[in-house]
Design a protein around this motif. Structure first.
Motif, PDB file in Angstrom:
ATOM      1  N   GLU A 145      -9.944 -12.237  48.149  1.00 46.04           N
ATOM      2  CA  GLU A 145      -9.100 -11.155  48.638  1.00 46.04           C
ATOM      3  C   GLU A 145      -8.800 -11.244  50.141  1.00 46.04           C
ATOM      4  N   ALA A 146      -9.593 -12.042  50.865  1.00 52.30           N
ATOM      5  CA  ALA A 146      -9.369 -12.179  52.314  1.00 52.30           C
ATOM      6  C   ALA A 146      -8.304 -13.216  52.649  1.00 52.30           C
ATOM      7  N   ALA A 147      -7.969 -14.064  51.697  1.00 48.82           N
ATOM      8  CA  ALA A 147      -7.089 -15.207  51.958  1.00 48.82           C
ATOM      9  C   ALA A 147      -5.756 -14.846  52.625  1.00 48.82           C
ATOM     10  N   PRO A 148      -5.032 -13.815  52.159  1.00 50.37           N
ATOM     11  CA  PRO A 148      -3.742 -13.514  52.791  1.00 50.37           C
ATOM     12  C   PRO A 148      -3.865 -13.040  54.234  1.00 50.37           C
ATOM     13  N   PHE A 149      -5.006 -12.478  54.590  1.00 52.25           N
ATOM     14  CA  PHE A 149      -5.156 -11.864  55.911  1.00 52.25           C
ATOM     15  C   PHE A 149      -5.714 -12.837  56.960  1.00 52.25           C
ATOM     16  N   ILE A 150      -6.141 -14.004  56.499  1.00 57.51           N
ATOM     17  CA  ILE A 150      -6.603 -15.015  57.462  1.00 57.51           C
ATOM     18  C   ILE A 150      -5.666 -16.234  57.454  1.00 57.51           C
ATOM     19  N   GLY A 151      -4.514 -16.040  56.808  1.00 52.56           N
ATOM     20  CA  GLY A 151      -3.474 -17.060  56.865  1.00 52.56           C
ATOM     21  C   GLY A 151      -3.618 -18.216  55.907  1.00 52.56           C
ATOM     22  N   ILE A 152      -4.542 -18.115  54.953  1.00 51.84           N
ATOM     23  CA  ILE A 152      -4.746 -19.218  54.006  1.00 51.84           C
ATOM     24  C   ILE A 152      -3.686 -19.213  52.904  1.00 51.84           C
ATOM     25  N   ALA A 153      -3.260 -18.015  52.484  1.00 51.09           N
ATOM     26  CA  ALA A 153      -2.320 -17.916  51.371  1.00 51.09           C
ATOM     27  C   ALA A 153      -1.487 -16.654  51.490  1.00 51.09           C
TER      28      ALA A 153
END
Length: 286
Positions: A145-153
């Motif tokens: 769930e953190a991926a979109p907010f750290i720029g991964i996806a």
């Protein structure tokens, strides 16, 4: 002839899996000193502890004859196993989600230049192919769930049961890829060569599932009041009536009912003339 049943060694479905085996009469002999393989009360049946994600492949390869794991993990591993029973717990969904502040509100708004993060690359790829999409899949082993907010996806696919965690992380569900629950599975070859033992395990577990939220109600009823009791008494398979040796013509009546019916039914039975009403739990219905 012996069989091994693979169950999750830890996680949210571990204890429920062990509990259902114990209710089915397959209690672990060395439960307090859990090892890789544990004996049960049946000398021909052993329990093997493994990661839930490994269980489909273990059963597929014959390392275990039976297993308890989720549909999501079975489908992700593409294992060829036989599903024997839905164990009616661990319901969850694999969903596609996007940040609430993004401009993605439907599948139609997804672009091929986007990235999607997931712990389920196989199921995600299958879904994208069905939708005619060609996104880069970023495989993660946790904290999806953190991926979109750290720029991964830009998007994720993740498991959710209530959607609460996604909302807490400001993610919005766009679509559902798969609805999952916990299954009892078997190896196809084992099912043929060890059919009697595997079917015995499956039947015992099904008996536990069928007995869930059921109660046995027994009572004494004067013969003159029997018709009134019959009118208010529901039953899973009909009433059982037997004679009671008494000075007054009396019969004993028993029936299996749903737990949710107990509160109102007891009062209705008492008003219809029933006495000595007992409500008892049921362990198994075969």
């Amino acid at each position: 002839m012996k069989i091994k049943i693979a169950v999750p060694s830890k996680g949210r479905i571990s204890e429920p899996s062990i509990n259902i085996l114990e209710k089915a009469g397959l209690g672990l002999i060395d439960k307090n000193n859990r090892k890789l393989i544990s004996k049960t009360f049946n000398e021909n049946i052993e329990v093997m502890f493994a990661r839930a994600s490994d269980i489909p492949e273990f059963v597929n390869d014959g390392v275990a004859d039976m297993g308890i794991t989720g549909v999501d993990l079975i489908e992700e591993s593409e294992s060829d196993v036989v599903e024997l029973l839905d164990l009616r717990f661990g319901q969850t969904k694999l969903v596609l989600a996007a940040p609430e502040e993004s401009d993605i509100n439907s599948v139609d708004e997804i672009r091929n230049d986007m990235k999607i993060a997931t712990e389920f690359p196989v199921l995600t790829k299958k879904y994208l192919d069905e939708k005619g999409l060609d996104l880069k899949i970023v495989k993660l082993s946790g904290s999806t769930e953190a991926a979109p907010f750290i720029g991964i996806a830009d998007l994720i696919t993740d498991l959710t049961s209530t959607g609460t965690t996604l909302k807490m992380n400001h993610l919005e569900i766009i679509d559902v890829l798969l609805e999952s629950s916990i299954k009892l599975i078997a190896n196809e070859d084992s099912l043929k060569s060890k059919k009697e033992l595997i079917e015995a395990v499956s039947t015992s577990i099904k008996g536990v599932l069928d007995a869930d939220r059921k109660k046995l109600v027994t009572m004494n009823v004067k013969t003159a009041d029997l018709d009134k009791v019959k009118e208010v008494m529901p039953s899973m398979g009909g009433l059982t009536i037997s004679e009671v040796l008494s000075d007054e013509k009396t019969v004993a009546v028993q029936a299996v009912i749903d737990e949710k019916q107990v509160f109102e039914l007891v009062n209705d039975l008492r008003n219809a003339g029933a006495k000595d009403i007992l409500v008892m739990p049921i362990e198994r219905i075969i």
